[in-house]
Write a protein that holds these residues in place. Sequence first.
Motif, mmCIF file in Angstrom:
data_model
loop_
_atom_site.group_PDB
_atom_site.id
_atom_site.type_symbol
_atom_site.label_atom_id
_atom_site.label_comp_id
_atom_site.label_asym_id
_atom_site.label_seq_id
_atom_site.Cartn_x
_atom_site.Cartn_y
_atom_site.Cartn_z
ATOM 1 N N ASP A 101 16.332 24.230 36.443
ATOM 2 C CA ASP A 101 17.459 23.597 35.775
ATOM 3 C C ASP A 101 18.750 23.818 36.551
ATOM 4 N N ASN A 102 19.465 22.735 36.787
ATOM 5 C CA ASN A 102 20.826 22.821 37.313
ATOM 6 C C ASN A 102 21.785 22.772 36.127
ATOM 7 N N ILE A 114 22.554 36.019 42.742
ATOM 8 C CA ILE A 114 21.914 36.195 41.445
ATOM 9 C C ILE A 114 22.972 36.463 40.386
ATOM 10 N N SER A 115 22.772 35.910 39.212
ATOM 11 C CA SER A 115 23.796 36.008 38.162
ATOM 12 C C SER A 115 23.301 36.907 37.030
ATOM 13 N N GLN A 139 12.803 33.829 40.752
ATOM 14 C CA GLN A 139 12.961 33.940 39.313
ATOM 15 C C GLN A 139 14.371 34.385 38.928
ATOM 16 N N GLY A 140 14.936 33.712 37.927
ATOM 17 C CA GLY A 140 16.224 34.158 37.411
ATOM 18 C C GLY A 140 17.274 33.060 37.373
ATOM 19 N N ARG A 141 18.479 33.498 37.125
ATOM 20 C CA ARG A 141 19.642 32.606 37.021
ATOM 21 C C ARG A 141 20.541 32.859 38.222
ATOM 22 N N TRP A 142 20.737 31.824 39.018
ATOM 23 C CA TRP A 142 21.497 31.933 40.256
ATOM 24 C C TRP A 142 22.818 31.196 40.131
ATOM 25 N N LYS A 143 23.854 31.813 40.651
ATOM 26 C CA LYS A 143 25.194 31.215 40.601
ATOM 27 C C LYS A 143 25.534 30.597 41.951
ATOM 28 N N PHE A 155 25.159 26.767 37.981
ATOM 29 C CA PHE A 155 24.034 27.706 38.035
ATOM 30 C C PHE A 155 22.736 26.961 38.299
ATOM 31 N N GLN A 156 21.762 27.692 38.802
ATOM 32 C CA GLN A 156 20.379 27.228 38.829
ATOM 33 C C GLN A 156 19.541 28.249 38.081
ATOM 34 N N ARG A 157 18.787 27.758 37.119
ATOM 35 C CA ARG A 157 17.908 28.626 36.341
ATOM 36 C C ARG A 157 16.470 28.272 36.713
ATOM 37 N N ILE A 158 15.766 29.234 37.285
ATOM 38 C CA ILE A 158 14.419 28.984 37.799
ATOM 39 C C ILE A 158 13.424 29.861 37.060
#
Length: 281
Positions: free
Chosen positions: A181-182, A280-281, A133-137, A170-173
């Motif tokens: 989302d990429n 993680i971003s 879960q979250g926004r990954w850079k 980023f990847q938002r999961i």
Amino acid sequence: MASLLHSTLPLCHHRNSPSQTHSISPLGACHFSKTQKTHHFSTLHHTRNCNFKKGFICLSSSSEVTSIEPPQAAQPKDDLIGSLKIKLLSAVSGLNRGLAASADDLRKAEAAAKELESAGDPVYLPNDIDKLQGRWKLIYSSAFSSRTLGGSRPGPPTGRLLPITLGQVFQRIDVFSKDFDNIVELELGAPWPLPPIEVTATLSHKFELIGTGGIKITFEKTTVKTTGNLSQLPPLDIPRLPDALRPPSNTGSGEFEVTYLDSDTRITRGDRGELRVFVIS
């Protein structure tokens, strides 16, 4: 009896006295003599009463005792993981997400990633899905060394006739809605004297788990939104092409394996051998 006594009595060593000799004494106590520089031991039935100081290593011998150095303590796992994460981040730093990576850079990043993957706990996403879960850079992709934004898949070139500068990726999961989302920030070159056009492209997918560490994503649409001076323009949605119109090489889905995962770092390996490193971003 003498051999039994020698084989069962403990041998003492202190870290500050690596060259001291030892002997067996009938004095009934385990002590250290500063003048003789020897360790003395009681007879067998008194041996258990010896008061060993912290820092001694006790062994047994069939003859005289010799001093030994204690083995190095195993490095705590958390410390090991932390040092391997720093090593991986150092290997990929300065590579512009992999766009500037040489063949040697690729090898170093691969080796550092494998070390961290081996040291970490096995990934089991059915239990650890919340960690996604979250926004990954994205900080590194081995496929970007091909100098295209599609990596090992066809994609727009960088620095060619139409200059495209890659910004952050980023990847938002969302593990509840299964959204994946990429998000790619791009700067598109424009003829002089027009300024570059800044856009953010969001490639929306749905995801599902495969096995213990696999993820399958299915493409839905692309949303392009201008930023900077043109941020007032509305976003543009580009829907997914119907299956009949899509080339065989573009199925609209992809699979990858999560090979390392914790609260702030994630390593994945794509279905075409692509290594990606996220924080993680």
